[in-house]
Structures are given as C-alpha cells and as structure tokens.
Design a protein around this motif. Structure first.
Motif, mmCIF file in Angstrom:
data_model
loop_
_atom_site.group_PDB
_atom_site.id
_atom_site.type_symbol
_atom_site.label_atom_id
_atom_site.label_comp_id
_atom_site.label_asym_id
_atom_site.label_seq_id
_atom_site.Cartn_x
_atom_site.Cartn_y
_atom_site.Cartn_z
ATOM 1 N N ILE A 118 -4.154 17.860 4.605
ATOM 2 C CA ILE A 118 -3.702 17.727 3.225
ATOM 3 C C ILE A 118 -2.184 17.833 3.139
ATOM 4 O O ILE A 118 -1.519 18.381 4.035
ATOM 5 C CB ILE A 118 -4.341 18.791 2.302
ATOM 6 C CG1 ILE A 118 -3.895 20.204 2.703
ATOM 7 C CG2 ILE A 118 -5.855 18.678 2.300
ATOM 8 C CD1 ILE A 118 -4.312 21.288 1.711
ATOM 9 N N ALA A 119 -1.644 17.301 2.066
ATOM 10 C CA ALA A 119 -0.217 17.400 1.770
ATOM 11 C C ALA A 119 -0.063 17.418 0.257
ATOM 12 O O ALA A 119 -1.017 17.184 -0.487
ATOM 13 C CB ALA A 119 0.545 16.215 2.372
ATOM 14 N N VAL A 168 1.339 24.114 3.905
ATOM 15 C CA VAL A 168 1.035 22.744 3.502
ATOM 16 C C VAL A 168 2.364 22.009 3.317
ATOM 17 O O VAL A 168 3.251 22.513 2.618
ATOM 18 C CB VAL A 168 0.241 22.708 2.179
ATOM 19 C CG1 VAL A 168 -0.052 21.268 1.775
ATOM 20 C CG2 VAL A 168 -1.053 23.503 2.300
ATOM 21 N N PRO A 169 2.534 20.850 3.931
ATOM 22 C CA PRO A 169 3.793 20.114 3.755
ATOM 23 C C PRO A 169 3.936 19.599 2.322
ATOM 24 O O PRO A 169 2.974 19.140 1.716
ATOM 25 C CB PRO A 169 3.686 18.959 4.749
ATOM 26 C CG PRO A 169 2.217 18.779 4.966
ATOM 27 C CD PRO A 169 1.614 20.148 4.849
ATOM 28 N N VAL A 226 4.844 6.356 -6.055
ATOM 29 C CA VAL A 226 3.616 6.957 -5.521
ATOM 30 C C VAL A 226 2.954 6.021 -4.514
ATOM 31 O O VAL A 226 2.504 6.459 -3.441
ATOM 32 C CB VAL A 226 2.641 7.305 -6.669
ATOM 33 C CG1 VAL A 226 1.282 7.737 -6.109
ATOM 34 C CG2 VAL A 226 3.216 8.408 -7.547
ATOM 35 N N ASN A 227 2.921 4.738 -4.812
ATOM 36 C CA ASN A 227 2.342 3.778 -3.865
ATOM 37 C C ASN A 227 3.084 3.806 -2.534
ATOM 38 O O ASN A 227 2.463 3.738 -1.456
ATOM 39 C CB ASN A 227 2.391 2.362 -4.447
ATOM 40 C CG ASN A 227 1.397 2.147 -5.575
ATOM 41 O OD1 ASN A 227 0.517 2.978 -5.815
ATOM 42 N ND2 ASN A 227 1.542 1.041 -6.283
ATOM 43 N N ARG A 228 4.400 3.893 -2.605
ATOM 44 C CA ARG A 228 5.209 3.938 -1.387
ATOM 45 C C ARG A 228 4.887 5.197 -0.578
ATOM 46 O O ARG A 228 4.757 5.146 0.643
ATOM 47 C CB ARG A 228 6.693 3.913 -1.756
ATOM 48 C CG ARG A 228 7.620 4.062 -0.560
ATOM 49 C CD ARG A 228 9.080 4.139 -0.959
ATOM 50 N NE ARG A 228 9.888 4.577 0.165
ATOM 51 C CZ ARG A 228 10.785 5.554 0.109
ATOM 52 N NH1 ARG A 228 10.990 6.201 -1.024
ATOM 53 N NH2 ARG A 228 11.495 5.884 1.172
ATOM 54 N N ALA A 229 4.739 6.306 -1.266
ATOM 55 C CA ALA A 229 4.422 7.558 -0.585
ATOM 56 C C ALA A 229 3.077 7.461 0.134
ATOM 57 O O ALA A 229 2.932 7.908 1.279
ATOM 58 C CB ALA A 229 4.410 8.707 -1.591
ATOM 59 N N PHE A 230 2.091 6.860 -0.526
ATOM 60 C CA PHE A 230 0.761 6.780 0.086
ATOM 61 C C PHE A 230 0.730 5.816 1.260
ATOM 62 O O PHE A 230 -0.127 5.958 2.146
ATOM 63 C CB PHE A 230 -0.283 6.413 -0.972
ATOM 64 C CG PHE A 230 -0.860 7.619 -1.653
ATOM 65 C CD1 PHE A 230 -2.087 8.138 -1.254
ATOM 66 C CD2 PHE A 230 -0.171 8.250 -2.669
ATOM 67 C CE1 PHE A 230 -2.622 9.260 -1.871
ATOM 68 C CE2 PHE A 230 -0.680 9.382 -3.295
ATOM 69 C CZ PHE A 230 -1.918 9.892 -2.892
ATOM 70 N N TYR A 239 -2.786 11.855 6.588
ATOM 71 C CA TYR A 239 -3.443 12.897 5.794
ATOM 72 C C TYR A 239 -4.719 12.322 5.189
ATOM 73 O O TYR A 239 -4.821 11.119 4.939
ATOM 74 C CB TYR A 239 -2.517 13.397 4.678
ATOM 75 C CG TYR A 239 -1.247 14.024 5.202
ATOM 76 C CD1 TYR A 239 -1.232 15.324 5.677
ATOM 77 C CD2 TYR A 239 -0.063 13.277 5.254
ATOM 78 C CE1 TYR A 239 -0.067 15.882 6.191
ATOM 79 C CE2 TYR A 239 1.100 13.833 5.757
ATOM 80 C CZ TYR A 239 1.090 15.139 6.222
ATOM 81 O OH TYR A 239 2.240 15.690 6.728
ATOM 82 N N ASN A 240 -5.686 13.210 4.964
ATOM 83 C CA ASN A 240 -6.944 12.792 4.337
ATOM 84 C C ASN A 240 -6.867 12.847 2.816
ATOM 85 O O ASN A 240 -7.352 11.956 2.131
ATOM 86 C CB ASN A 240 -8.097 13.686 4.818
ATOM 87 C CG ASN A 240 -8.250 13.686 6.322
ATOM 88 O OD1 ASN A 240 -8.001 14.702 6.980
ATOM 89 N ND2 ASN A 240 -8.660 12.562 6.886
#
Length: 299
Positions: free
Chosen positions: A6-7, A37-38, A79-83, A90-91
């Motif tokens: 997780i992050a 947690v990062p 947010v899209n870029r981060a994912f 990460y799960n």
C-alpha cells in the motif's frame, strides 16, 4: 501485515495553508497502523510554498516522496499520472486531498478490509466523512453507524448515480485498487466536478464491487476555493451533466434519460435565478437557456 503493498497519495495544488495539518494527521494514522507507509505528494505546479511546508511537516523524510508536474494539469490528470507509476508496484493506494484531514483510525480500518477482499473483484474501499467548515470550524457529522456494506448493486442503482449526478463515493479518503483503476482507464480528465461519479459508475458497470464503511474516518474541509465552489461560479457542473448525458445515454432507458434532463433543468433554473439576483446577465442567459433545453429533453 496482510501481504498487500500500500501507499498514500496526496494530490496537491496551492495547499500551503492546509497541507501541514493533512500530513500531521496522516503521520498519526500511520503510527496507529504500526508499520511505515510511503507517502507520495504529486504537486500540480503550485504557485505557493506547499512543498516546503510539506517537507517541514514530515518527520521521516525517507518515506516522503514528492513529484511535480511539468505544467498545471488538473487533479484528474495528476492522479492518473500517479497511478501509472503505482501500477505493479502497489496493490492499493489511499488518497487524501491536501486540504482534508484523516482520523487516527483511517488507515487501520480500511487496511483491515483490504485484507479481506478479493483484488479481482473490489475496485475501491471507502468510508463516510465529517464536513469541516474552514471559516467557522463547525463540523457536520456524516454517517457513523458503523456498518460495513459490501453487496451486489442492481443495474437501476448503478444508473441512479448518473441520473442524480452525484454519487456518495468520495475520492478523498478512499482506497483504490491500482490494477483495477488502470483497467478502468483512470479518471476522465474533462470532469473536475463529476469525475468521482463518472469513475464510480464505470467501475460498477464493469462489474467491480465496492466496500463501504459507515464510519467517518476523515474530515472534508469546506473552503471557498474548492472544486465544487469554483464549479458553481463557472457553471461547470451544468456543462458536465450535459456531457454525462451524452456519454451514458446508450445504456439509459428513455424514462431514465428524461429524469436526468429533468434534474438538470431544475439545477439550471436554480442557478439562473441566483445569477439574475446578482445581475450577472451573461450567466443568467446561459443557465436559463440550459433550463429550457433540458426541460424540452425531459418531455
């Protein structure tokens, strides 16, 4: 430990006044969880000192990661870029906005549910929240019954969110399944106001499930510069509802589409009256025109 990586993601734009409190609350929640947690801050080209405040607010700099967009892109693209980065690393990713606050049990409560669900079925786990008026400090309590809801939704329920525009699902405070987020294509960047509804409904229509905790695990700050308040000032919400109608009309029955336009006519009429009282005739005529066209479509 449940074996799922997780992050935490904090999308940020001009949040120097609030991000310090956000991070301190996240720190407390991580400590209660019991393992590091990062935390990733994705800054959308803030013009203030948000990043400096963030660094000064965080104790363990080894767990804080800051990325910055090359240009201002909006929260959805950010947010899209981060994912894209999170994918296969990460799960599940927890998201909190840089002007919201988490409660100590936030991570602990949702992480416990992550350990119980099938990652091939559930695309989000979320909870209720309390609303915090940034000016007055007044708190409006949300759903705090304590139940856990994980059930199959009917087709009518899924489309109901489109017809009324708003879904109960709220991005800030939610945990997202990274793999299923990517399979859905992320957020629609053209929808800053109703992007939550659009994403949530697309997930349900795809057959994925959500799990809801009726506990207020975060504070949602009500501030004048929020997306919702900006949307009302620019009639962005009315424009986005028209987009929703075109985007999803293929799956709606005629009766359902008429109900959507009826709701849009009501929203447009209320807004036109507000602009009329403020003598803003340009916005008045835009909203009044939307009222008339939506009414015709609802017949």
């Amino acid at each position: 430990m449940i074996g799922k990586r997780i992050a935490i993601l904090i999308p940020c734009y001009n949040a120097s006044a609030t991000i310090g409190a956000t991070l301190k609350s996240v720190e407390v929640s991580i400590e209660k969880l019991g393992f590091p947690v990062p935390v990733f801050i994705y800054d959308d080209c803030s013009k203030d000192d948000s990043i400096a405040v963030a660094r000064n607010s965080w104790k363990n700099q080894d767990t804080l990661f800051i990325e910055k967009n090359d240009e201002n892109s909006g929260e959805r693209k950010t947010v899209n870029r981060a994912f894209e980065f999170f994918y296969q690393k990460y799960n599940w990713v927890f998201i909190i906005h840089a002007d919201d606050i988490v409660k100590p049990d936030w991570l602990l409560e949702i992480y416990a549910q992550i350990g119980k669900v099938d990652d091939k079925e559930y695309f989000t786990i979320w909870s209720s929240f309390d609303s915090l008026d940034d000016k007055t400090g007044n708190i409006t309590t949300g759903d705090n019954i304590g139940n856990i809801h994980a059930r199959e939704r009917t087709e009518a329920e899924k489309k109901h969110y489109l017809i009324k525009f708003y879904s109960n699902w709220h991005l800030s405070g939610a945990a997202l399944n990274v793999s299923l987020f990517q399979s859905l294509g992320g957020f629609d960047p053209s929808m800053p106001q109703f992007g939550d509804t659009d994403f949530f409904v697309r997930g349900l229509l795809k057959g994925y499930r959500d799990l809801y905790l009726s506990r207020t695990l975060t504070y949602y700050r009500i501030i004048s510069g929020s997306v919702s308040s900006t949307s009302a000032r620019t009639n962005r919400d009315i424009k986005e509802v028209k987009y929703i109608a075109k985007k999803f009309q293929y799956l709606m029955k005629k009766k359902e589409l008429k109900m959507l336009y009826r709701n849009l006519a009501f929203l447009s009429f209320k807004r036109s009256w507000q602009w009329f009282r403020k003598a803003n005739m340009k916005n008045f005529f835009f909203c009044f025109g939307s009222t008339w066209r939506s009414y015709i479509n609802s017949l």
